[in-house]
Design an enzyme around this catalytic site. Structure first.
Site, short mmCIF file in Angstrom:
data_model
loop_
_atom_site.label_atom_id
_atom_site.label_comp_id
_atom_site.label_asym_id
_atom_site.label_seq_id
_atom_site.Cartn_x
_atom_site.Cartn_y
_atom_site.Cartn_z
N GLY A 228 35.87 -61.63 -65.53
CA GLY A 228 35.26 -60.71 -64.58
C GLY A 228 35.62 -61.09 -63.16
N HIS A 229 34.92 -60.46 -62.23
CA HIS A 229 35.21 -60.68 -60.81
C HIS A 229 34.21 -61.61 -60.15
CE1 HIS A 229 37.67 -56.67 -60.47
NE2 HIS A 229 38.15 -57.52 -61.36
N GLY A 230 33.27 -62.17 -60.93
CA GLY A 230 32.31 -63.09 -60.36
C GLY A 230 30.96 -62.43 -60.14
#
Length: 343
Positions: A228-230
């Site tokens: 994911g992107h965090g």
């Protein structure tokens, strides 16, 4: 079983099967769910809506709405809820960015618990970037909400949205979608207060948790994020809106194969002031040479604190660096050094 509900000494059970749900994974059980919900919502006391195990219930675009007569409501999600594929969903139904498999609105003191699963079958949507895609489950204006022990997979878009809610706890939630699935945020939170997400695993193609404007006192604790992107605050300031996000706490979280760790995103020129932010106790490795990146606009970011940080390159022998612009910060024991910061 006779009748549509079972009345115990103090509790009334409403089983969707008794309202005509087939649970065969092929028939549309939306009407049965809505009928069971209407009876649950207008029952006094603490009624229980039962989605039984061993059933696969296909639904789409159902709104479980209040206000309800019940003092509080429990949903036992023990079976599996699935979405139709894109072509079937679209028949006779307009899909926009507000569409959802399940929307729960204006319901207070709701508890959802069980070993059940929800599958959005997003794979039939992801190859259509221009399509408006639905989310799996949305909560709007729901106060005193508790959701636990659920698995939510493969949403066409965001998996869980929380909008205009106050005092909610999500725990032991497993959310999974491929790392390359577009815009499949785990949680999208907006205009909400006192929201806790804890003891959960989130891996998607976008933010594990996104915290948007109008939100405050958001707590993410013991989250395993990745892919994911965090975990992100924002994006904020789109169309020069004066978005405010305050009192966000991210504790004891891990980021594995994510694009970012914990970050704040703002739109360029969006007039969002970033201040009073602390990054403490981060350690690990990064595939990006810039392991710390604080890029503020010309108005600057203020009162930024970096303490006890040690992030190295994931490639042995390759140096790590800190990049910063217009940032006013103080540092204690951080690697790499951030000599570009203003004190």
């Amino acid at each position: 079983m006779f009748g549509r509900s079972i009345v115990g000494t103090h509790i009334t059970f409403h089983n969707v099967v008794n309202y005509g749900a087939h649970g065969d994974g092929k028939s549309d059980d939306s009407h049965a769910f809505l009928s069971a919900w209407r009876d649950t919502c207008r029952t006094e006391g603490t009624p229980i809506l039962v989605i039984p195990k061993n059933g696969v219930f296909k639904v789409k675009n159902i709104n479980l709405s209040g206000p309800c007569k019940a003092k509080s409501i429990h949903i036992q999600l023990q079976g599996k809820i699935v979405a139709p594929e894109r072509n079937e969903w679209a028949k006779g139904l307009q899909v926009d960015d507000k569409s959802s498999l399940i929307l729960i609105s204006q319901v207070n003191s709701l508890t959802i618990r069980g070993s059940g699963q929800i599958n959005g079958f997003g794979s039939s949507w992801w190859n259509c970037p221009s399509c408006q895609r639905p989310k799996v489950i949305g909560f709007e204006q729901c106060n005193d909400l508790r959701v636990s022990h659920l698995s939510i997979n493969d949403s066409p878009r965001a998996h869980v949205t929380v909008d205009g809610c106050n005092n909610a706890v999500f725990s032991h939630i497993n959310i999974h979608a491929p790392g390359d699935s577009p815009n499949t945020d785990g949680f999208d939170i907006s205009a909400s207060k006192y929201i806790t997400i804890q003891d959960s695993n989130i891996g998607t193609g976008d933010d594990c948790i996104a915290i948007n404007g109008g939100s405050s006192f958001i707590n993410a604790t013991r989250i395993a994020c990745g892919p994911g992107h965090g975990i992100s605050v924002g994006s904020l300031g789109r169309n020069r809106e004066h978005d405010t996000v305050e009192e966000v706490y991210v504790w004891n979280c891990s980021f594995t194969n994510t694009q970012n760790g914990a970050r704040i995103k703002t739109w360029k020129g969006g007039a969002v002031k970033v201040s009073d932010v602390t990054f403490r106790g981060f350690e690990g490795t990064s595939g990006d040479e810039k392991t710390i990146d604080i890029d503020c606009d010309s108005s600057g970011c203020f009162n930024i604190v970096l303490e006890d940080i040690n992030i190295a390159s994931s490639e042995p022998g390759k140096p790590a660096s800190c990049s910063c612009s217009n940032a006013h910060a103080r540092t204690t024991s951080i690697t790499p050094n951030c000599n570009c910061l203003f004190k």
